[in-house]
Design a protein around this motif. Structure first.
Motif, PDB file in Angstrom:
ATOM      1  N   ALA A 188       0.918  -1.276  -0.396  1.00 46.39           N
ATOM      2  CA  ALA A 188      -0.143  -0.029  -0.094  1.00 46.39           C
ATOM      3  C   ALA A 188       0.872   1.237  -0.205  1.00 46.39           C
ATOM      4  CB  ALA A 188      -0.798   0.014   1.010  1.00 46.39           C
ATOM      5  N   GLY A 189       0.376   2.321  -0.837  1.00 45.95           N
ATOM      6  CA  GLY A 189       1.101   3.495  -0.728  1.00 45.95           C
ATOM      7  C   GLY A 189       0.111   4.774   0.003  1.00 45.95           C
ATOM      8  N   GLY A 190       0.889   5.869  -0.043  1.00 43.26           N
ATOM      9  CA  GLY A 190      -0.039   7.026   0.356  1.00 43.26           C
ATOM     10  C   GLY A 190      -1.594   7.086  -0.389  1.00 43.26           C
ATOM     11  N   ASP A 191      -1.526   7.101  -1.645  1.00 45.44           N
ATOM     12  CA  ASP A 191      -2.614   7.303  -2.326  1.00 45.44           C
ATOM     13  C   ASP A 191      -3.653   6.270  -1.967  1.00 45.44           C
ATOM     14  OD1 ASP A 191      -1.461   9.298  -3.614  1.00 45.44           O
ATOM     15  OD2 ASP A 191      -0.759   8.307  -5.528  1.00 45.44           O
ATOM     16  N   ASP A 192      -3.466   5.141  -1.227  1.00 44.25           N
ATOM     17  CA  ASP A 192      -4.314   3.863  -1.278  1.00 44.25           C
ATOM     18  C   ASP A 192      -5.036   4.122  -0.025  1.00 44.25           C
ATOM     19  OD1 ASP A 192      -3.556   2.372  -3.579  1.00 44.25           O
ATOM     20  OD2 ASP A 192      -1.653   1.723  -2.498  1.00 44.25           O
ATOM     21  N   LEU A 193      -4.314   4.861   1.068  1.00 42.10           N
ATOM     22  CA  LEU A 193      -4.917   5.100   2.651  1.00 42.10           C
ATOM     23  C   LEU A 193      -6.300   5.374   2.814  1.00 42.10           C
ATOM     24  CD1 LEU A 193      -1.747   6.243   4.029  1.00 42.10           C
ATOM     25  CD2 LEU A 193      -2.520   4.024   3.688  1.00 42.10           C
ATOM     26  N   LEU A 194      -6.886   6.374   1.990  1.00 45.20           N
ATOM     27  CA  LEU A 194      -8.383   6.880   2.224  1.00 45.20           C
ATOM     28  C   LEU A 194      -9.184   5.665   1.547  1.00 45.20           C
ATOM     29  CD1 LEU A 194      -8.313  10.432   0.569  1.00 45.20           C
ATOM     30  CD2 LEU A 194      -8.571   9.658   2.878  1.00 45.20           C
ATOM     31  N   ARG A 195      -9.052   4.898   0.559  1.00 44.08           N
ATOM     32  CA  ARG A 195      -9.574   3.825   0.149  1.00 44.08           C
ATOM     33  C   ARG A 195      -9.368   2.565   1.192  1.00 44.08           C
ATOM     34  NH1 ARG A 195     -14.079   1.326  -1.312  1.00 44.08           N
ATOM     35  NH2 ARG A 195     -13.712  -0.707  -2.260  1.00 44.08           N
ATOM     36  N   LEU A 196      -8.317   2.497   1.881  1.00 41.03           N
ATOM     37  CA  LEU A 196      -8.445   1.273   2.626  1.00 41.03           C
ATOM     38  C   LEU A 196      -9.014   1.560   3.932  1.00 41.03           C
ATOM     39  CD1 LEU A 196      -4.581   0.134   2.484  1.00 41.03           C
ATOM     40  CD2 LEU A 196      -6.645  -0.728   0.935  1.00 41.03           C
ATOM     41  N   GLU A 197      -9.127   2.808   4.395  1.00 43.08           N
ATOM     42  CA  GLU A 197      -9.835   3.391   5.484  1.00 43.08           C
ATOM     43  C   GLU A 197     -11.138   3.135   5.372  1.00 43.08           C
ATOM     44  OE1 GLU A 197     -10.159   7.408   8.303  1.00 43.08           O
ATOM     45  OE2 GLU A 197     -10.132   7.564   6.365  1.00 43.08           O
ATOM     46  N   GLU A 198     -11.587   3.486   3.896  1.00 41.23           N
ATOM     47  CA  GLU A 198     -13.061   3.197   3.555  1.00 41.23           C
ATOM     48  C   GLU A 198     -13.688   1.754   3.777  1.00 41.23           C
ATOM     49  OE1 GLU A 198     -15.646   5.098   0.117  1.00 41.23           O
ATOM     50  OE2 GLU A 198     -14.423   3.690  -0.547  1.00 41.23           O
TER      51      GLU A 198
END
Length: 347
Positions: free
Chosen positions: A190-200
């Motif tokens: 996972a990279g920084g751009d993925d984190l919002l989606r992973l939180e979701e």
């Protein structure tokens, strides 16, 4: 680690039509009209990734023609426009969308209809149509962040409908149909751009979630730079388009002991046979590196499918404390990926 969300986010708003979505009663011959504020509400909810549908007692074809005239038909998935009870329409929508009834909001101008739904489905929140202009202010419909996957959610469900129609028309075994989809699963750190989606994902996914624990953006951000953890994300595509980021795995590493702290896959992947692939990847990786592989599992009322996934992948219980289980895989059996999906690993 991981925090519970104080407000359970809604995933779908189900609208009545007469004197709710529009003003007037269609079957009585009224010239129904839609308030511009309703148009804006529907579009805003859609942009936030909130699914929407219809539960209305009306003639289906007449109502759909009106929705088309107003430019609204495209926003509603599996509209239930018939003379059945509203609760049965909610039952049908739950089955088609494959999301929990406790993530639905039903809005209707008639108290009887709201009460009927609430009696049959007490987990569904019901709202008086008098409050319809306040929907976009509700905390349950106001995600803090809106990801790209969320903005595409309705489109992804539409693509899913195309897949379902193709499957119904397909002559042959289910495995052959899956192979015909040309599915590709990309697994990467996972990279920084993925984190919002992973939180979701940790907040939205319940059927294929190993613990039900929620992680915040800040917690995930710390984990991606922590050498004691691996955070994996996977994206699924096929010939109809992208499902988006559909899965994640968090692995705690302590020497040669690895523990899967969280494993989850989007419920939309259940019928596509890829739910076990991320787990197979972790088994392969642990075996190649000579690690012992454990996994935490917390039993909820929704994640029986994930329990079966672990058992079928040769994980067995080594300890149990109430609903909390600790599994271990002896790594004696390391299976190949299923042949209906191509797996790309960027490790």
């Amino acid at each position: 680690m991981g925090v519970k969300q104080s407000v359970k986010m809604a995933k779908c708003v189900v609208w009545d039509l007469d004197d709710t979505l529009w003003k007037g009663t269609l079957s009585s011959g009224d010239e129904v009209v839609v308030d511009p504020r309703i148009l804006e509400t529907v579009k805003t909810l859609d942009e936030r990734g909130i699914l929407q549908s219809i539960a209305s007692k009306n003639n289906h074809d007449d109502a759909m023609r009106k929705l088309e005239e107003f430019g609204l038909a495209e926003y509603f998935l599996h509209p239930q426009i018939n003379w059945n009870s509203k609760s049965s329409s909610l039952t049908e929508l739950q089955a088609k969308l494959n999301i929990g009834l406790d993530t639905f909001i039903f809005i209707d101008d008639q108290e009887f209809e709201r009460d009927e739904v609430a009696f049959v489905h007490p987990d569904v929140e019901t709202i008086d149509a008098a409050d319809r202009f306040l929907l976009t202010d509700l905390p349950r419909l106001s995600p803090v962040h809106v990801t790209e996957d969320a903005r595409r959610r309705r489109l992804m469900y539409r693509e899913g409908e195309q897949r379902d129609r193709s499957e119904l028309a397909f002559q042959g075994p289910h495995d052959e149909f899956l192979r015909s989809l040309d599915m590709v699963l990309d697994i990467s750190p996972a990279g920084g751009d993925d984190l919002l989606r992973l939180e979701e994902l940790t907040h939205r996914t319940s059927q294929l979630n190993s613990t039900g624990i929620h992680y915040s953006y800040d917690e995930l951000e710390k984990l991606i730079d922590d050498p004691g953890h691996d955070l994996w994300v996977c994206e699924l595509t096929d010939r109809y388009g992208s499902y988006g980021k559909v899965g994640m795995a968090l692995v705690e590493k302590s020497g040669d002991q690895w523990t899967i702290a969280l494993l989850l896959m989007s419920c939309r992947t259940v019928s596509k046979g890829v739910g076990t692939v991320l787990l197979q990847f972790l088994v392969k990786r642990a075996a190649e590196r000579g690690a012992r592989l454990f996994a935490r599992f917390r039993r909820t009322d929704r994640n029986r499918q994930m329990l079966l996934t672990y058992r079928l992948a040769n994980f067995h219980v080594v300890s149990r404390d109430g609903v909390d289980h600790l599994f271990e895989n002896d790594l004696e059996i390391v299976r190949d990926y299923p042949d209906h999906v191509r797996v790309n690993v960027d490790a």
